[in-house]
Design an enzyme around this catalytic site. Sequence first.
Site, PDB file in Angstrom:
ATOM      1  N   TYR A 128      77.364  -3.830 -28.621  1.00  0.00           N
ATOM      2  CA  TYR A 128      76.423  -3.610 -29.662  1.00  0.00           C
ATOM      3  C   TYR A 128      76.187  -4.026 -30.613  1.00  0.00           C
ATOM      4  CZ  TYR A 128      74.020   0.336 -32.735  1.00  0.00           C
ATOM      5  OH  TYR A 128      72.992   0.401 -33.189  1.00  0.00           O
TER       6      TYR A 128
ATOM      7  N   GLU B  92      71.340   8.349 -35.419  1.00  0.00           N
ATOM      8  CA  GLU B  92      72.010   8.421 -36.904  1.00  0.00           C
ATOM      9  C   GLU B  92      72.520   9.576 -36.572  1.00  0.00           C
ATOM     10  OE1 GLU B  92      72.930   5.345 -38.282  1.00  0.00           O
ATOM     11  OE2 GLU B  92      71.818   4.412 -36.906  1.00  0.00           O
TER      12      GLU B  92
ATOM     13  N   TRP C  26      80.519   5.763 -35.562  1.00  0.00           N
ATOM     14  CA  TRP C  26      79.604   5.312 -35.014  1.00  0.00           C
ATOM     15  C   TRP C  26      80.461   4.999 -33.623  1.00  0.00           C
ATOM     16  CZ3 TRP C  26      74.424   5.670 -34.337  1.00  0.00           C
ATOM     17  CH2 TRP C  26      74.241   4.932 -33.503  1.00  0.00           C
TER      18      TRP C  26
END
Length: 206
Positions: A35, A57, A65
């Site tokens: 990522y 988000e 995350w």
Amino acid sequence: MTDAPATPRPADLVVGEDGLARPRWAASDPLLRTYYDDEWGMPVRDERGLFERLSLEAFQSGLSWAIILRKRPGFRAAFADFDPDAVAAYAEEDVQRLLQDAAIVRNRAKILATIANAQATVALRSDGGLAQLVWSFQPDATPTPVSYADVPSTSDESRALARALKARGFRFVGPTTAFALMEAVGIVDTHLVGSHRRGSSGVWPA
């Protein structure tokens, strides 16, 4: 803003076997590394892409995350690949279905916010669209962090963006979430100085 030291603190960057320097958070987990290398901080200027990033988000709030990334395929399946028109039409039966879906984060408030945000995204098309609104808050300068401690969590622009989004009916879009979105889609570059990704977006110089 003061000038940052030229050499990053060793504790904050890790040089991998490929010889590339990355922040410690992106150095060990293969999913986070991919990522970081391929996506985080690269410009996203299309409606669907921005709606997905904004949604993820919001779901990440209070969580790591890494959890969101591992569930990303599930989120895409659950939310029609983040097609705003499809999600905007979700009804209570869809909410109940999503609350039973272990492939996503089952939080009713965040699910409802995603549906509301899809509706707000569709409504924005008559006034320039989501991409135009979000990118209009690009600052004149970007941070130059040398360590994690140098990376801000909000900015004047993220606070203004959060206010603008809320005024348009968006939810779960506080200043911290707005800043994280700005980082994720290249509006600001918070790659650490010395990282191989610093300046790679084409939006900001290294």
